[in-house]
Design a protein around this motif. Sequence first.
Motif, short mmCIF file in Angstrom:
data_model
loop_
_atom_site.label_atom_id
_atom_site.label_comp_id
_atom_site.label_asym_id
_atom_site.label_seq_id
_atom_site.Cartn_x
_atom_site.Cartn_y
_atom_site.Cartn_z
N ALA A 5 1.16 -1.15 -0.47
CA ALA A 5 0.05 -0.09 -0.18
C ALA A 5 0.65 0.93 0.20
O ALA A 5 1.84 1.19 0.63
CB ALA A 5 -1.22 -0.21 1.40
N THR A 6 0.06 2.23 -0.26
CA THR A 6 1.11 3.61 -0.49
C THR A 6 0.19 3.73 1.16
O THR A 6 -0.75 4.45 1.29
CB THR A 6 0.83 4.67 -1.07
OG1 THR A 6 0.48 4.02 -2.13
CG2 THR A 6 1.02 6.05 -1.52
N PRO A 7 0.94 4.19 2.07
CA PRO A 7 0.80 4.88 3.42
C PRO A 7 0.11 5.88 3.80
O PRO A 7 0.48 7.09 2.84
CB PRO A 7 1.97 4.65 4.05
CG PRO A 7 3.00 3.81 3.01
CD PRO A 7 2.71 4.37 1.81
N GLY A 8 -1.05 6.20 4.53
CA GLY A 8 -1.86 7.03 5.00
C GLY A 8 -2.70 7.39 4.00
O GLY A 8 -3.44 8.96 3.97
N ARG A 9 -3.21 7.26 2.89
CA ARG A 9 -4.33 7.50 1.67
C ARG A 9 -5.49 6.99 2.78
O ARG A 9 -6.03 6.31 3.44
CB ARG A 9 -4.11 6.68 0.33
CG ARG A 9 -3.42 7.36 -0.27
CD ARG A 9 -3.84 6.58 -1.62
NE ARG A 9 -3.33 5.42 -1.79
CZ ARG A 9 -3.93 4.77 -2.35
NH1 ARG A 9 -5.57 5.27 -3.24
NH2 ARG A 9 -4.58 3.71 -2.84
N ALA A 10 -6.45 7.65 2.31
CA ALA A 10 -7.68 7.69 3.55
C ALA A 10 -8.79 7.66 2.25
O ALA A 10 -8.60 8.21 1.04
CB ALA A 10 -7.95 8.71 4.84
N PRO A 11 -9.84 6.46 2.15
CA PRO A 11 -10.70 7.06 1.65
C PRO A 11 -11.34 8.46 1.49
O PRO A 11 -11.21 8.92 2.33
CB PRO A 11 -11.75 6.39 2.12
CG PRO A 11 -11.02 5.57 3.65
CD PRO A 11 -9.96 6.09 3.50
N THR A 12 -11.94 8.51 0.47
CA THR A 12 -13.38 10.16 0.09
C THR A 12 -14.17 10.30 1.24
O THR A 12 -14.87 11.06 1.64
CB THR A 12 -13.13 10.29 -0.78
OG1 THR A 12 -11.93 9.93 -2.28
CG2 THR A 12 -13.49 11.32 -1.91
N ALA A 237 -5.86 1.07 10.89
CA ALA A 237 -7.47 0.86 10.15
C ALA A 237 -7.69 1.87 8.16
O ALA A 237 -8.09 1.54 7.61
CB ALA A 237 -8.16 1.09 10.87
N ILE A 238 -7.38 3.17 8.73
CA ILE A 238 -7.13 4.20 7.23
C ILE A 238 -6.12 3.19 6.65
O ILE A 238 -6.58 3.22 5.22
CB ILE A 238 -6.65 5.58 7.69
CG1 ILE A 238 -7.86 6.00 8.66
CG2 ILE A 238 -5.92 6.21 6.49
CD1 ILE A 238 -7.01 7.59 9.31
N ALA A 239 -5.15 2.36 6.45
CA ALA A 239 -4.43 2.00 5.63
C ALA A 239 -4.56 0.80 5.26
O ALA A 239 -5.29 0.63 3.80
CB ALA A 239 -2.92 1.81 5.98
N ALA A 240 -5.29 0.41 5.61
CA ALA A 240 -6.12 -1.20 5.49
C ALA A 240 -7.71 -0.59 4.12
O ALA A 240 -8.47 -1.52 3.59
CB ALA A 240 -6.51 -1.91 6.39
N ALA A 241 -7.50 0.29 4.59
CA ALA A 241 -9.31 1.06 3.59
C ALA A 241 -8.88 0.66 2.05
O ALA A 241 -10.22 1.04 1.36
CB ALA A 241 -9.47 2.22 4.12
N THR A 242 -7.45 1.33 1.88
CA THR A 242 -7.40 1.68 0.68
C THR A 242 -6.33 0.94 0.54
O THR A 242 -5.72 0.57 -0.45
CB THR A 242 -6.73 3.55 0.97
OG1 THR A 242 -5.79 3.63 1.50
CG2 THR A 242 -7.96 4.13 0.73
#
Length: 330
Positions: A5-12, A237-242
């Motif tokens: 993953a790209t760390p730190g990306r959040a869903p919109t 959790a945020i990383a897991a979302a994307t």
Amino acid sequence: MEQKATPGRAPTRAVVTGAAGFIGSHLVDALLGEGATVIGVDRRDPRTDPGAASNLAGALDHPGFTFVAADLRTCPLTALFLQADAVFHLAALPGVRSSWGERFAEYTACNVFATERVLAACEDVRVPRLVYASSSSVYGTTSGGATGEEIVPNPESPYAISKLAGEQLCLAHAGKATSTVTAVALRLFTVYGPRQRDDMLIGRALTAALGGPALNLYGEGSQRRDFTYVGDVVRAAIAAATAPIGTTVLNIGTGVTTTVLNVLAAVEELTGRPVPVNRLPTQAGDVEATLADNSRAVDLLGWKPRTALTQGVSRQLAHLNANSPQPVGA
Ligand code: NAD
Ligand code: UGA
């Protein structure tokens, strides 16, 4: 092979169930901070529940946040999930020791039946990713070393059984040929930090040191936990979302384990005060030790825990002091 993953990306657009709770409210704050639009669902209503209002104090007036007071056992869900890039399913009854006896019906309804409803609604409106708050308690008693996700679960409390059932429902739904939802179940290891639930060790020990009721110390205090800071859990959790990964199960813990007595020593050091204790027998369902092998999460999410125990406990103390008339310690 699974991509990293790209760390730190959040869903919109995100939905957080259990949004008024300890971990859920921190997740809401972090998602809003990253520019996401967030719907928070919880049966605790901040208009009538002071704890929920306090947890959501930073979010309720945010233009990107909508709070829905609803019970996941019965409420319509598809309209809430319609536009979501990710649903974070954190709502549950979370206590290990309180899950025996009469309350088990409520545990199964909130932790298993409601999870089935959440998954069915995700499928109906084609939510691409569900992140499920699973639990280290699914492992039960282990050999004492770090547990990897491949270890056969051995849940030892009704709560742990309900969380494993929720996790298995995620895998079953995501595995259906017709399903478009992918599920990432995060096995969270004893989470602490500001807003921690008031049945948990670190908050109770700090409160006891600050002059509140003595801590009920269960057993000898030699039991060990992989205590994990809430901010680190929220980043995972945020990383897991994307993350561009398929359906999977990941340990979210630090890889360090600490005895209860050492936690009490850290609290005494930070506050400069003793922690008064009442000694009680070991409680049914409490395992002797937890310790995460977090290498899969590190590898697949590009995530690492950042917060050492004393640093996290001192933030929890600062939060308690900020809400206390007589601040104490560092
Ligand atoms: P919490 O009790 O603070 O938050 C859970 C929230 O879910 C509460 O606000 C509650 O009102 C809500 N909820 C419960 N049943 C509901 C229902 N039927 N409908 C709507 N809302 C409902 O607990 P927490 O410590 O923040 O835990 C969050 C999640 O993480 C839980 O799923 C828990 O099992 C899991 N978990 C927590 C830890 C930990 O150490 N805190 C560790 C492992 C896993
Ligand atoms: C925590 C959460 O409460 C669960 O929701 C979660 O699922 C679980 O972590 C997990 O890792 O999956 P627990 O490890 O029992 O459960 O966390 P604490 O309540 O902080 O207890 C830690 C240790 O301190 C336990 O051995 C417990 O017996 C002890 N303790 C706790 C006390 O001696 N006295 C207390 O008042 C509270």
